[in-house]
Design a protein around this motif. Structure first.
Motif, PDB file in Angstrom:
ATOM      1  N   HIS A  93       0.871  -1.166   0.000  1.00 44.26           N
ATOM      2  CA  HIS A  93       0.000   0.000   0.000  1.00 44.26           C
ATOM      3  C   HIS A  93       0.915   1.225   0.000  1.00 44.26           C
ATOM      4  O   HIS A  93       1.803   1.340   0.846  1.00 44.26           O
ATOM      5  N   ILE A  94       0.715   2.136  -0.926  1.00 45.00           N
ATOM      6  CA  ILE A  94       1.686   3.210  -1.148  1.00 45.00           C
ATOM      7  C   ILE A  94       1.913   4.062   0.103  1.00 45.00           C
ATOM      8  O   ILE A  94       3.051   4.229   0.554  1.00 45.00           O
ATOM      9  N   ALA A  95       0.862   4.621   0.670  1.00 47.21           N
ATOM     10  CA  ALA A  95       1.044   5.505   1.829  1.00 47.21           C
ATOM     11  C   ALA A  95       1.635   4.750   3.013  1.00 47.21           C
ATOM     12  O   ALA A  95       2.564   5.250   3.667  1.00 47.21           O
ATOM     13  N   ASP A  96       1.120   3.560   3.298  1.00 47.37           N
ATOM     14  CA  ASP A  96       1.649   2.778   4.422  1.00 47.37           C
ATOM     15  C   ASP A  96       3.127   2.451   4.222  1.00 47.37           C
ATOM     16  O   ASP A  96       3.921   2.510   5.163  1.00 47.37           O
ATOM     17  N   THR A  97       3.487   2.113   2.995  1.00 52.69           N
ATOM     18  CA  THR A  97       4.873   1.729   2.712  1.00 52.69           C
ATOM     19  C   THR A  97       5.804   2.931   2.819  1.00 52.69           C
ATOM     20  O   THR A  97       6.910   2.814   3.353  1.00 52.69           O
ATOM     21  N   ILE A  98       5.369   4.085   2.345  1.00 51.32           N
ATOM     22  CA  ILE A  98       6.192   5.294   2.490  1.00 51.32           C
ATOM     23  C   ILE A  98       6.359   5.646   3.970  1.00 51.32           C
ATOM     24  O   ILE A  98       7.451   6.025   4.404  1.00 51.32           O
ATOM     25  N   CYS A  99       5.310   5.486   4.752  1.00 46.94           N
ATOM     26  CA  CYS A  99       5.431   5.715   6.203  1.00 46.94           C
ATOM     27  C   CYS A  99       6.453   4.767   6.814  1.00 46.94           C
ATOM     28  O   CYS A  99       7.261   5.176   7.649  1.00 46.94           O
TER      29      CYS A  99
END
Length: 144
Positions: A93-99
């Motif tokens: 998941h893009i946002a979760d992974t960037i976090c």
């Protein structure tokens, strides 16, 4: 200790502007940049183990292509500008992974473009930038 700026990068014009912003800040402040490229992934639970393995192999190939065709030129560009940069290519998941990348790198900041490649999806499900603004463990700069 050198601070790290994590830049969410998908190759879009907005991501290019975010990268330029982060590079300028990193250069002026003596910081480093981590270019985060995330391929969307959701492990479908209804697939057989063989289908999941095949899907995983395709994603691994996609990550290798992303590294050579998207990220390598960006890292060369940043190096030519005198910016110390690395890349982190993952799927999830893009946002979760960037976090998670920001946490792992002990980043000082996340920089992301306002819009990326998934304009329709962001209207339906919410934008990555909006999710990061709410969930990031560090301050987020959203570049228009």
């Amino acid at each position: 200790m050198t601070k790290t700026i994590v830049v969410g990068y998908d190759g879009s014009k907005s991501a290019e502007r975010a990268l330029e912003f982060a590079a300028a800040r990193a250069k002026s402040q003596g910081e480093t940049v981590t270019v985060a490229h995330v391929l969307e992934w959701s492990p479908y639970t209804f697939l057989t183990p063989e289908e999941l393995e095949e899907r995983h192999a395709r994603r691994t190939e996609e990550m290798a292509r992303a590294e050579s065709m998207v990220i390598a030129p960006v890292l060369e560009k940043l190096a030519a500008q005198g910016v110390d940069a690395t890349a982190d290519i993952k799927y999830g998941h893009i946002a979760d992974t960037i976090c998670q990348i920001a946490s792992d790198k002990d980043a000082a900041q996340v920089v992301i473009g306002r819009t990326g490649h998934s304009k329709l999806a962001s209207r339906l499900f919410g934008s990555v930038a909006g999710t990061l603004a709410q969930a990031s463990p560090v301050p987020v700069t959203i570049v228009p």
